[in-house]
Design an enzyme around this catalytic site. Structure first.
Site, PDB file in Angstrom:
ATOM      1  N   LYS A  22      19.053   9.472  -1.939  1.00 12.06           N
ATOM      2  CA  LYS A  22      18.348   8.372  -1.253  1.00 12.06           C
ATOM      3  C   LYS A  22      19.349   7.283  -0.855  1.00 12.06           C
ATOM      4  O   LYS A  22      19.353   6.816   0.283  1.00 12.06           O
ATOM      5  CB  LYS A  22      17.304   7.782  -2.184  1.00 12.06           C
ATOM      6  CG  LYS A  22      16.725   6.445  -1.744  1.00 12.06           C
ATOM      7  CD  LYS A  22      15.633   5.941  -2.656  1.00 12.06           C
ATOM      8  CE  LYS A  22      16.150   5.120  -3.789  1.00 12.06           C
ATOM      9  NZ  LYS A  22      16.551   3.751  -3.474  1.00 12.06           N
ATOM     10  N   ASN A  23      20.224   6.918  -1.779  1.00 11.27           N
ATOM     11  CA  ASN A  23      21.096   5.756  -1.557  1.00 11.27           C
ATOM     12  C   ASN A  23      22.310   6.058  -0.694  1.00 11.27           C
ATOM     13  O   ASN A  23      23.096   5.162  -0.408  1.00 11.27           O
ATOM     14  CB  ASN A  23      21.507   5.125  -2.892  1.00 11.27           C
ATOM     15  CG  ASN A  23      20.308   4.461  -3.570  1.00 11.27           C
ATOM     16  OD1 ASN A  23      19.258   4.292  -2.937  1.00 11.27           O
ATOM     17  ND2 ASN A  23      20.452   4.129  -4.818  1.00 11.27           N
ATOM     18  N   CYS A 116      12.748  -8.672  -6.269  1.00 14.17           N
ATOM     19  CA  CYS A 116      11.967  -7.447  -6.509  1.00 14.17           C
ATOM     20  C   CYS A 116      11.767  -7.371  -8.023  1.00 14.17           C
ATOM     21  O   CYS A 116      12.227  -8.222  -8.769  1.00 14.17           O
ATOM     22  CB  CYS A 116      12.689  -6.231  -5.962  1.00 14.17           C
ATOM     23  SG  CYS A 116      14.081  -5.783  -6.978  1.00 14.17           S
ATOM     24  N   ARG A 121      18.242 -10.376  -6.752  1.00 19.83           N
ATOM     25  CA  ARG A 121      19.000  -9.537  -5.806  1.00 19.83           C
ATOM     26  C   ARG A 121      19.318 -10.292  -4.495  1.00 19.83           C
ATOM     27  O   ARG A 121      18.865  -9.937  -3.418  1.00 19.83           O
ATOM     28  CB  ARG A 121      18.256  -8.244  -5.538  1.00 19.83           C
ATOM     29  CG  ARG A 121      18.091  -7.444  -6.827  1.00 19.83           C
ATOM     30  CD  ARG A 121      17.333  -6.187  -6.632  1.00 19.83           C
ATOM     31  NE  ARG A 121      18.130  -5.181  -5.935  1.00 19.83           N
ATOM     32  CZ  ARG A 121      17.633  -3.983  -5.615  1.00 19.83           C
ATOM     33  NH1 ARG A 121      16.391  -3.687  -5.892  1.00 19.83           N
ATOM     34  NH2 ARG A 121      18.401  -3.120  -4.985  1.00 19.83           N
ATOM     35  N   ASP A 309      21.083   2.821 -12.588  1.00 22.97           N
ATOM     36  CA  ASP A 309      19.903   3.606 -12.167  1.00 22.97           C
ATOM     37  C   ASP A 309      19.548   4.698 -13.161  1.00 22.97           C
ATOM     38  O   ASP A 309      18.541   5.371 -12.990  1.00 22.97           O
ATOM     39  CB  ASP A 309      20.151   4.234 -10.788  1.00 22.97           C
ATOM     40  CG  ASP A 309      20.190   3.171  -9.708  1.00 22.97           C
ATOM     41  OD1 ASP A 309      20.600   3.482  -8.579  1.00 22.97           O
ATOM     42  OD2 ASP A 309      19.836   2.016 -10.001  1.00 22.97           O
ATOM     43  N   ARG A 401       9.157   6.741  -3.765  1.00 22.26           N
ATOM     44  CA  ARG A 401      10.236   6.127  -2.987  1.00 22.26           C
ATOM     45  C   ARG A 401      11.540   6.880  -3.211  1.00 22.26           C
ATOM     46  O   ARG A 401      12.399   6.902  -2.347  1.00 22.26           O
ATOM     47  CB  ARG A 401      10.439   4.673  -3.434  1.00 22.26           C
ATOM     48  CG  ARG A 401       9.268   3.781  -3.162  1.00 22.26           C
ATOM     49  CD  ARG A 401       9.608   2.347  -3.434  1.00 22.26           C
ATOM     50  NE  ARG A 401      10.845   1.977  -2.735  1.00 22.26           N
ATOM     51  CZ  ARG A 401      11.414   0.790  -2.868  1.00 22.26           C
ATOM     52  NH1 ARG A 401      10.879  -0.125  -3.651  1.00 22.26           N
ATOM     53  NH2 ARG A 401      12.517   0.488  -2.222  1.00 22.26           N
TER      54      ARG A 401
HETATM   55  C1  EPZ Z   1      22.161  -0.568  -4.754  1.00 21.49           C
HETATM   56  O1  EPZ Z   1      21.393  -1.748  -4.694  1.00 21.49           O
HETATM   57  C2  EPZ Z   1      21.163   0.567  -4.930  1.00 21.49           C
HETATM   58  N1  EPZ Z   1      20.258   0.618  -3.776  1.00 21.49           N
HETATM   59  C3  EPZ Z   1      20.375   0.352  -6.220  1.00 21.49           C
HETATM   60  O2  EPZ Z   1      19.526   1.459  -6.405  1.00 21.49           O
HETATM   61  C4  EPZ Z   1      21.360   0.302  -7.392  1.00 21.49           C
HETATM   62  O3  EPZ Z   1      20.649   0.037  -8.573  1.00 21.49           O
HETATM   63  C5  EPZ Z   1      22.396  -0.802  -7.131  1.00 21.49           C
HETATM   64  O4  EPZ Z   1      23.047  -0.584  -5.869  1.00 21.49           O
HETATM   65  C6  EPZ Z   1      23.469  -0.848  -8.215  1.00 21.49           C
HETATM   66  O5  EPZ Z   1      24.119   0.396  -8.277  1.00 21.49           O
HETATM   67  C7  EPZ Z   1      20.711   1.194  -2.634  1.00 21.49           C
HETATM   68  O6  EPZ Z   1      21.837   1.648  -2.539  1.00 21.49           O
HETATM   69  C8  EPZ Z   1      19.739   1.239  -1.497  1.00 21.49           C
HETATM   70  P1  EPZ Z   1      24.144  -4.414  -5.566  1.00 21.49           P
HETATM   71  P2  EPZ Z   1      22.093  -3.118  -4.193  1.00 21.49           P
HETATM   72  O7  EPZ Z   1      24.270  -5.211  -4.320  1.00 21.49           O
HETATM   73  O8  EPZ Z   1      23.164  -2.800  -3.208  1.00 21.49           O
HETATM   74  C9  EPZ Z   1      24.360  -8.897  -7.075  1.00 21.49           C
HETATM   75  C10 EPZ Z   1      17.534   2.552  -6.861  1.00 21.49           C
HETATM   76  O9  EPZ Z   1      16.897   2.621  -7.895  1.00 21.49           O
HETATM   77  N2  EPZ Z   1      24.539  -9.278  -5.667  1.00 21.49           N
HETATM   78  O10 EPZ Z   1      25.208  -3.419  -5.916  1.00 21.49           O
HETATM   79  O11 EPZ Z   1      21.016  -4.037  -3.792  1.00 21.49           O
HETATM   80  C11 EPZ Z   1      22.993  -8.301  -7.351  1.00 21.49           C
HETATM   81  O12 EPZ Z   1      22.053  -9.336  -7.601  1.00 21.49           O
HETATM   82  C12 EPZ Z   1      18.097   1.236  -6.401  1.00 21.49           C
HETATM   83  O13 EPZ Z   1      17.809   3.516  -6.115  1.00 21.49           O
HETATM   84  C13 EPZ Z   1      24.705 -10.632  -5.343  1.00 21.49           C
HETATM   85  O14 EPZ Z   1      24.697 -11.493  -6.214  1.00 21.49           O
HETATM   86  O15 EPZ Z   1      22.759  -3.639  -5.526  1.00 21.49           O
HETATM   87  C14 EPZ Z   1      23.238  -7.448  -8.561  1.00 21.49           C
HETATM   88  O16 EPZ Z   1      23.198  -8.263  -9.718  1.00 21.49           O
HETATM   89  C15 EPZ Z   1      17.646   0.128  -7.299  1.00 21.49           C
HETATM   90  N3  EPZ Z   1      24.866 -10.993  -4.040  1.00 21.49           N
HETATM   91  C16 EPZ Z   1      24.679  -6.953  -8.373  1.00 21.49           C
HETATM   92  O17 EPZ Z   1      25.264  -7.814  -7.385  1.00 21.49           O
HETATM   93  C17 EPZ Z   1      24.885 -10.068  -3.019  1.00 21.49           C
HETATM   94  O18 EPZ Z   1      25.053 -10.453  -1.843  1.00 21.49           O
HETATM   95  C18 EPZ Z   1      24.776  -5.525  -7.848  1.00 21.49           C
HETATM   96  O19 EPZ Z   1      23.878  -5.418  -6.782  1.00 21.49           O
HETATM   97  C19 EPZ Z   1      24.715  -8.702  -3.356  1.00 21.49           C
HETATM   98  C20 EPZ Z   1      24.546  -8.327  -4.688  1.00 21.49           C
END
Ligand code: EPZ
Length: 421
Positions: A22-23, A116, A121, A309, A401
């Site tokens: 998915k990702n 969410c 996030r 995850d 999803r």
């Molecule tokens: C991706 O989400 C995945 N989704 C998530 O999978 C996964 O849990 C996550 O990466 C971590 O591996 C997709 O790829 C579509 P991050 P993402 O940006 O990119 C902070 C699932 O179950 N952050 O790596 O949204 C954020 O708050 C989903 O398939 C900022 O502060 O996660 C978090 O604490 C759930 N500012 C950390 O970084 C930003 O601009 C990592 O988030 C961006 C992120």
């Protein structure tokens, strides 16, 4: 609202075919916006989030045709650069259209993704990176309004960007934007997840010049335009890990087919720590379990660390495994939504800020529980498969999803899961 009814304590045996990730599929579908030529994709999983992404791209003018897991996308004439709230609110990954729209068309209006279930996030790193490339971005009525007005030729300009946190979609958004920017972009503190690398490999097939995929520093040389390409989506390591934990908990012998073990090392190592046998071949991982497990402590981290995850799934395992374990969630501030539901099934879990202490050795009991987010729902399935009696899981649209044909795949290997609405 669909529900799943699960009769527990059935051993799992046989073969499960793992779907496309998915990702990886979500950013790669969106990468079609970067070229006017056709992007042909294989192994696209049939998931609710993929349907949402199709709707989003179609509304912008992308032509999409799909037969089973084959998909063709062509963004020849895009007429609308807007990702509306009603779609973004159901899928945060919609934020990924921001980089491509800005890079190719110089304009984008994307609804700010709300928080969410698993945390606030924010997308500040996405925005800061695009501003470093010259984009002017403001927030207007809950939308991110971005443009490259005022830049020479209306094109983004390559920049050196150091991301303050490792962010998967942040790295993906900026990498896509940089492909068509003028000059070189250096992304420091980049995410190394296999799905980020898969997107990068697809972009390279489209003509992008990208170096350093899978390392902390990704360098992109902007080009005039990108071409069409053919690409097969990488396997879903989280789906595979979910099935591997399931058979560890129920006992049995399961072949996960279509996986690349070297992209699942942290998951496989943790599983071996529980005492199950894991046999690797080039595209199959076999898990053998007699159902007696040792509990394992976990601390989530960006790849190649233990994936957030998979945290909820291993928590379910720890509730029945022998011993006390600690699960520390370092990525998201609220990713313990599954705890209360597992406690309803008889688990003994205490939360202390971002750490859960699990006292194992329990026999879980079937109950009525509710799914809250994608991976929390997966942990409830795993608990139900090993619990005594029947479990009813409500709000399972969360599962749809991210897990393709979930009950069909589980029932084929010996589970008893029925979907009712
Ligand atoms: C991706 O989400 C995945 N989704 C998530 O999978 C996964 O849990 C996550 O990466 C971590 O591996 C997709 O790829 C579509 P991050 P993402 O940006 O990119 C902070 C699932 O179950 N952050 O790596 O949204 C954020 O708050 C989903 O398939 C900022 O502060 O996660 C978090 O604490 C759930 N500012 C950390 O970084 C930003 O601009 C990592 O988030 C961006 C992120």
């Amino acid at each position: 609202m669909d529900k799943l009814i699960i009769n527990g304590q059935k051993k799992l045996n046989g073969d499960v075919y793992i779907s496309g990730a998915k990702n990886a599929a979500l950013p790669i579908l969106i990468a079609s916006l970067l070229s006017k030529e056709e992007l042909k994709l294989k192994n696209v999983p049939n998931l609710f989030d993929i349907k949402t992404t199709e709707k989003l791209l179609f509304a912008m003018g992308v032509e999409i045709s799909k037969i089973d897991s084959l998909m063709k996308l062509s963004a020849r004439d895009i007429k609308d650069f807007h990702a509306p709230y009603d779609l973004v609110k159901t899928m945060r990954a919609s934020i990924l259209v921001l980089g491509p729209l800005l890079a190719r068309f110089g304009s984008a209006r994307v609804s700010l993704p709300g928080g969410c279930a698993i945390g606030s996030r924010p997308v500040d790193i996405h925005i800061k990176g695009l501003e470093a490339m010259g984009a002017s971005i403001k927030i207007e009525n809950g939308d991110i309004v971005a443009s490259t007005n005022g830049l020479p030729g209306g094109k983004l300009v390559g920049a050196e960007i150091s991301m303050s946190q490792v962010t998967v979609t942040g790295t993906e958004n900026l990498m896509m934007a940089a492909c068509l920017a003028k000059g070189k972009t250096i992304l420091e503190n980049s995410a190394k997840e296999p799905e980020v690398i898969d997107l990068g490999n697809c972009l390279i097939k489209m003509g992008a010049i990208i170096k350093g995929l899978g390392t902390d520093i990704i360098t992109i040389e902007g080009v005039e335009e990108l071409n069409g390409a053919e690409h097969s989506i990488i396997f879903d390591r989280i789906e595979a890990g979910t099935y591997m934990v399931a058979v560890a908990m129920t006992g049995g012998e399961l072949n996960c087919i279509g996986v690349e073990p070297d992209k699942m090392i942290s998951i496989i190592n943790k599983l071996r720590e529980t005492g199950v046998e894991v046999i690797e071949s080039d595209n199959i991982v076999t898990v053998k379990s007699n159902g007696t497990l040792k509990s394992v402590s976990i601390e989530t981290a960006p790849f190649p660390g233990f994936p957030t995850d998979m945290q909820a799934q291993f928590m379910a395992l720890n509730t029945i495994a022998e011993g006390v374990s600690e699960i520390k969630e370092t990525i998201f501030e609220n990713r313990f939504m599954h705890v209360q539901e597992l406690i309803r099934m008889g688990a003994d879990i205490e939360i202390n800020q971002n750490t859960a202490v699990v006292r194992g050795g329990k026999m879980l009991e079937g109950a009525s529980v509710m799914a809250t987010d994608l991976r929390a729902s997966a942990s409830l399935i795993l608990a139900a498969l090993s619990a005594k009696g029947t479990t009813v899981i409500d709000r399972i649209y969360h599962l749809d999803r991210g897990y393709e044909n979930l009950e069909k795949k589980f029932n084929q290997i010996g589970a008893q899961i029925e979907r009712v609405n």
